[in-house]
Write a protein that holds these residues in place. Structure first.
Motif, PDB file in Angstrom:
ATOM      1  N   LEU A  21     -16.855  14.950  36.921  1.00 30.18           N
ATOM      2  CA  LEU A  21     -17.141  16.056  37.601  1.00 30.18           C
ATOM      3  C   LEU A  21     -15.296  16.152  38.613  1.00 30.18           C
ATOM      4  N   MET A  22     -14.877  15.001  38.493  1.00 28.44           N
ATOM      5  CA  MET A  22     -13.204  14.862  39.279  1.00 28.44           C
ATOM      6  C   MET A  22     -12.539  15.147  38.126  1.00 28.44           C
ATOM      7  N   LEU A  46     -13.196  17.399  35.253  1.00 25.63           N
ATOM      8  CA  LEU A  46     -13.581  19.200  35.646  1.00 25.63           C
ATOM      9  C   LEU A  46     -12.016  19.374  36.280  1.00 25.63           C
ATOM     10  N   ALA A  47     -12.403  19.236  38.133  1.00 27.23           N
ATOM     11  CA  ALA A  47     -11.194  19.896  38.939  1.00 27.23           C
ATOM     12  C   ALA A  47     -10.311  19.957  38.410  1.00 27.23           C
ATOM     13  N   TYR A  48     -10.088  18.532  38.283  1.00 27.31           N
ATOM     14  CA  TYR A  48      -8.302  18.420  38.118  1.00 27.31           C
ATOM     15  C   TYR A  48      -7.428  19.824  36.878  1.00 27.31           C
ATOM     16  N   MET A  53      -9.655  22.316  36.410  1.00 26.40           N
ATOM     17  CA  MET A  53      -9.441  23.639  36.808  1.00 26.40           C
ATOM     18  C   MET A  53      -8.821  24.094  37.553  1.00 26.40           C
ATOM     19  N   HIS A  54      -7.979  22.953  38.497  1.00 22.26           N
ATOM     20  CA  HIS A  54      -6.544  24.025  39.106  1.00 22.26           C
ATOM     21  C   HIS A  54      -5.153  23.313  38.226  1.00 22.26           C
TER      22      HIS A  54
END
Length: 213
Positions: free
Chosen positions: A199-200, A202-204, A206-207
């Protein structure tokens, strides 16, 4: 002749090939080229050919790959017909979800036992199997000889339980305990799964995708 060592990235791509070929079968696709398969999977045709050549190569030049036959071959490499005995330790929310929603049989495994230390869970069931107390683990392993353990337990209990399970004959661990298991026995295989890491990642992406572009 020495046995060829297959790299971990190649091994990790095999289930993807198996899954995509299954989709093609359901679409009644009989044959496919490496280029067409690469387009579907987001890989390069040369990467696919290199991966398959690690196992001798499966296609015919000018014809491509026979989808059903290739899927059966890859399934054989992955051992989907082996029916490896699996036990699951930890029948909390995650353990119950894995037991109920992972189709073990389609992936070469049989879930044969579920265990938990909570006495309130003893005698209840999940995924059609009774939840057994940890005190019965040794005798169960002696009788049924499972080969793989799925760990859905607190991280502070993971290493000690792993050592115990190895003594009971377990040779593989699918570990969801948020603890990176390390074993000294070279014959024991560990797959550490960290859902939060995914999940992290993916978050990276995205950002930072705009910055990298």
């Amino acid at each position: 002749m020495s046995k060829q060592v297959i790299s971990t990235p190649v091994i990790r791509r095999l289930p993807r090939y198996y899954r995509f070929l299954g989709d093609l079968e359901r679409e009644n696709v009989e044959r496919i080229s490496s280029r067409e398969l690469a387009q579907r999977m987001g890989l390069s045709a040369s990467q696919i050919r290199q991966d398959f050549n690690c196992f001798g190569g499966f296609g015919q030049q000018g014809y491509g790959y026979h989808v059903k036959e290739l899927r059966e071959i890859i399934g054989g490499i992955l051992g989907v017909n082996e029916r490896t005995g699996v036990i699951l330790i930890g029948a909390g929310n995650l353990g119950k979800a894995i037991a109920a929603h992972v189709d073990f049989e389609k992936r070469g495994c049989n879930l044969i036992g579920i265990f938990d230390s909570d006495p309130l869970l003893a005698g209840t069931s999940t995924a059609g199997l009774p939840i057994m107390p940890m005190e019965t683990l040794n005798s169960f392993c002696s009788q049924h000889h499972p080969q793989v353990a799925v760990l859905c337990i607190p991280k502070d209990a993971a290493q000690a339980l792993t050592d115990e399970l190895i003594a009971f004959g377990i040779g593989g661990f699918w570990n969801f305990s948020h603890f990176d298991l390390r074993v000294n026995n070279p014959d024991v295989i560990v797959e550490n799964v960290h859902l939060g890491d995914s999940l992290m990642t993916l978050a990276y992406c995205m950002h930072h995708s705009t910055d990298e572009e």
